[in-house]
Design an enzyme around this catalytic site. Sequence first.
Site, short mmCIF file in Angstrom:
data_model
loop_
_atom_site.label_atom_id
_atom_site.label_comp_id
_atom_site.label_asym_id
_atom_site.label_seq_id
_atom_site.Cartn_x
_atom_site.Cartn_y
_atom_site.Cartn_z
N GLY A 38 31.69 30.42 34.17
CA GLY A 38 30.76 30.78 32.96
C GLY A 38 29.36 29.95 32.77
O GLY A 38 28.47 30.65 32.33
N GLU B 287 26.98 31.90 34.92
CA GLU B 287 26.68 33.13 34.03
C GLU B 287 25.48 32.78 32.98
O GLU B 287 24.78 33.67 32.74
CB GLU B 287 27.90 33.75 33.41
CG GLU B 287 28.81 34.28 34.65
CD GLU B 287 30.18 34.53 34.29
OE1 GLU B 287 30.66 35.95 34.59
OE2 GLU B 287 30.66 33.89 33.44
N GLU C 101 35.60 32.15 39.54
CA GLU C 101 36.72 32.36 38.85
C GLU C 101 37.91 32.84 39.81
O GLU C 101 39.11 32.97 39.41
CB GLU C 101 36.22 33.75 38.11
CG GLU C 101 35.42 33.37 37.01
CD GLU C 101 34.03 33.08 37.11
OE1 GLU C 101 33.16 32.93 36.34
OE2 GLU C 101 33.61 33.33 38.28
#
Length: 257
Positions: A108, A111, A131
């Site tokens: 994340g 991201e 992930e």
Amino acid sequence: MGEFIFTEKKGFVGTITVNRPEVRNALNKEAWQELHEAFIALDKDDEIRVIILTGAGDKAFIAGADLNALKTRSSVETFNGVNQHIVTAIESVSKPTIAMINGFCLGGGLEVAMACDIRIASEEAKFGQTELNVGILPGCGGTQRLARLVGVGKAKELVFTGKIIFAEEAEKIGLVNCVAPISDLEAKTLEIARAIAAKSPIIMKIAKLVINRGIESDLLSGLQAELLAQSLAFSTEDHLEGINAFLEKREPKFKGK
């Protein structure tokens, strides 16, 4: 200032810091929400022209989501896409954003970094869309923005293997804009931020909007949007200030009007 995120303003530059160094700045539910609120607040602040995002300490930018929180997340909660919406909101703020990546930038965290307009990394930074290593998928745009930044083949390699790459390779594949020694990272980032902040804030907003929308459309549609944006730019006071300053051999004083 929240419990996990704090904000600092210096001149035209606002800096958001994820402050959970004990867990390599991993984001839990509260930190995600505070991060969202911090970006929205600085985007609405008329004194701020550029937003920098970084992580506390020298070990991590954002090492991903807090896995302890993910253990109890339901499929329905996941499908609601709250965190994905937050990352999209970060990407959609009207002001230029810079990720100052000072360490681990994983899951994340990557991201979030990809939602920023520019990424500056330290030589020690490490990147990964990790992930699949823990049996889940990138859920905050990693399957989409990564391919747009580095190409489909490289994005599939990084997502499928979950491997971690170093800053040098990240720069080579276009994932980051430039790499600097950790001792120079803040200075390099501020140099770029101040160069951006010196431009007209209203023209900067238009430029960001046209680039972001244009890259998602066909070339002819993007070119038409560019002409419309340029026409709008010619209606501003700042365009006259910029031209006059150049002709008069002085620095422009842009007011965002």
